[in-house]
Write a protein that holds these residues in place. Structure first.
Motif, mmCIF file in Angstrom:
data_model
loop_
_atom_site.group_PDB
_atom_site.id
_atom_site.type_symbol
_atom_site.label_atom_id
_atom_site.label_comp_id
_atom_site.label_asym_id
_atom_site.label_seq_id
_atom_site.Cartn_x
_atom_site.Cartn_y
_atom_site.Cartn_z
ATOM 1 N N ALA A 94 4.392 -25.780 13.462
ATOM 2 C CA ALA A 94 4.342 -24.944 14.654
ATOM 3 C C ALA A 94 3.088 -25.167 15.493
ATOM 4 C CB ALA A 94 4.427 -23.470 14.250
ATOM 5 N N SER A 95 2.062 -25.761 14.927
ATOM 6 C CA SER A 95 0.788 -25.913 15.640
ATOM 7 C C SER A 95 0.721 -27.144 16.524
ATOM 8 C CB SER A 95 -0.366 -25.946 14.629
ATOM 9 O OG SER A 95 -0.439 -24.710 13.955
ATOM 10 N N HIS A 96 1.631 -28.084 16.370
ATOM 11 C CA HIS A 96 1.600 -29.318 17.170
ATOM 12 C C HIS A 96 2.330 -29.064 18.495
ATOM 13 C CE1 HIS A 96 1.755 -33.391 18.446
ATOM 14 N NE2 HIS A 96 1.347 -33.868 17.283
ATOM 15 N N PRO A 97 1.614 -29.027 19.630
ATOM 16 C CA PRO A 97 2.255 -28.649 20.897
ATOM 17 C C PRO A 97 3.137 -29.721 21.520
ATOM 18 C CG PRO A 97 -0.023 -29.235 21.279
ATOM 19 C CD PRO A 97 0.190 -29.294 19.789
ATOM 20 N N PHE A 98 3.068 -30.967 21.023
ATOM 21 C CA PHE A 98 3.820 -32.053 21.658
ATOM 22 C C PHE A 98 4.958 -32.581 20.799
ATOM 23 C CE2 PHE A 98 -0.636 -32.379 23.160
ATOM 24 C CZ PHE A 98 -0.402 -31.965 24.462
ATOM 25 N N LYS A 99 5.205 -31.961 19.676
ATOM 26 C CA LYS A 99 6.245 -32.440 18.781
ATOM 27 C C LYS A 99 7.291 -31.347 18.576
ATOM 28 C CE LYS A 99 6.858 -34.367 14.220
ATOM 29 N NZ LYS A 99 7.303 -35.648 14.084
ATOM 30 N N SER A 100 8.537 -31.691 18.822
ATOM 31 C CA SER A 100 9.601 -30.703 18.641
ATOM 32 C C SER A 100 10.008 -30.633 17.175
ATOM 33 C CB SER A 100 10.807 -31.038 19.522
ATOM 34 O OG SER A 100 11.389 -32.242 19.120
ATOM 35 N N VAL A 101 10.552 -29.493 16.806
ATOM 36 C CA VAL A 101 11.076 -29.284 15.460
ATOM 37 C C VAL A 101 12.490 -28.723 15.582
ATOM 38 C CG1 VAL A 101 8.808 -28.891 14.429
ATOM 39 C CG2 VAL A 101 10.142 -26.954 15.213
ATOM 40 N N GLN A 102 13.222 -28.862 14.506
ATOM 41 C CA GLN A 102 14.596 -28.354 14.457
ATOM 42 C C GLN A 102 14.602 -27.059 13.652
ATOM 43 O OE1 GLN A 102 17.500 -30.140 15.646
ATOM 44 N NE2 GLN A 102 18.633 -28.279 15.264
ATOM 45 N N LEU A 103 14.961 -25.970 14.302
ATOM 46 C CA LEU A 103 15.136 -24.698 13.612
ATOM 47 C C LEU A 103 16.620 -24.478 13.374
ATOM 48 C CD1 LEU A 103 12.751 -22.407 15.709
ATOM 49 C CD2 LEU A 103 12.271 -23.517 13.521
ATOM 50 N N MET A 104 16.919 -23.832 12.283
ATOM 51 C CA MET A 104 18.306 -23.463 12.000
ATOM 52 C C MET A 104 18.302 -22.042 11.447
ATOM 53 S SD MET A 104 21.233 -25.224 9.554
ATOM 54 C CE MET A 104 20.188 -25.324 8.123
ATOM 55 N N VAL A 105 19.210 -21.231 11.942
ATOM 56 C CA VAL A 105 19.417 -19.883 11.430
ATOM 57 C C VAL A 105 20.848 -19.825 10.920
ATOM 58 C CG1 VAL A 105 19.385 -17.425 11.936
ATOM 59 C CG2 VAL A 105 17.841 -18.947 13.135
ATOM 60 N N ARG A 106 20.989 -19.497 9.651
ATOM 61 C CA ARG A 106 22.310 -19.367 9.047
ATOM 62 C C ARG A 106 22.555 -17.888 8.769
ATOM 63 N NH1 ARG A 106 24.788 -23.898 7.360
ATOM 64 N NH2 ARG A 106 26.057 -22.661 5.942
ATOM 65 N N ALA A 107 23.582 -17.345 9.402
ATOM 66 C CA ALA A 107 23.905 -15.928 9.252
ATOM 67 C C ALA A 107 25.241 -15.758 8.545
ATOM 68 C CB ALA A 107 23.951 -15.249 10.621
ATOM 69 N N ASN A 108 25.406 -14.621 7.891
ATOM 70 C CA ASN A 108 26.654 -14.271 7.231
ATOM 71 C C ASN A 108 27.448 -13.361 8.172
ATOM 72 O OD1 ASN A 108 28.506 -14.186 5.057
ATOM 73 N ND2 ASN A 108 27.721 -12.185 4.461
#
Length: 171
Positions: free
Chosen positions: A73-87
């Protein structure tokens, strides 16, 4: 027969890593469509016409400090993939009728990370604000929503609602 849908729990992943129990709250972005006012001679009213998708911002509140999250989360120039799995549960008069996954993938760059606030006898929480460039939401394996800001792709229930616009502008 009348049905009620409910979601009572979810789990968060970052770049495929399971963060079970580490997030206290996950706020997905709101899909806000920008509106432009149109006024014309002879029109008694004002009309608002859609002009695009507004910037997508969300927030995660973490239960504590997690180094594996902080380094992504601290790297401002690199994207990350978030995933939320809900029931996703469906109830009817007989009780629980069905449970299926509601999975939301979000490609993000973090823009704000709280370094913590500490109070006596209270658990510290840390929040992260992110800007999303791509969202895909799937219900029971079926795509409900897809948006990619970089490719001008916006699908609702599998239908590409910007295909004609991309064709008209030569994209």
């Amino acid at each position: 027969m009348s049905q009620i849908n409910a979601i009572y729990n979810a789990n968060v992943y970052i770049d495929g890593n399971n963060l079970l129990g580490k997030a206290a709250e996950f706020k997905l972005p709101e899909m806000e469509i920008g509106q432009d006012e149109f006024k014309g001679l002879g029109l008694a009213g004002t009309i608002k016409l859609p002009n695009g998708v507004e910037a997508l911002e969300g927030e995660i509140t973490w239960n504590s400090f997690f180094p594996e999250v902080a380094k992504r989360a601290s790297h401002p120039f690199k994207s990350v993939q978030l995933m939320v799995r809900a029931n996703y549960q469906t109830f009817d008069a007989r009780g629980l009728a069905q449970e299926v996954p509601l999975v939301t993938f979000v490609t993000v760059m973090f823009s704000k990370n709280a370094l913590g606030g500490y109070k006596p006898k209270e658990k510290a929480e840390f929040s992260s604000t992110y800007q999303a460039t791509e969202i895909r939401q799937m219900l029971d394996g079926r795509e409900v929503l897809y948006f990619n800001a970089f490719t001008n792709t916006y699908r609702v229930d599998g239908q590409d609602v910007l295909s004609q616009m991309r064709k008209n502008i030569g994209a």
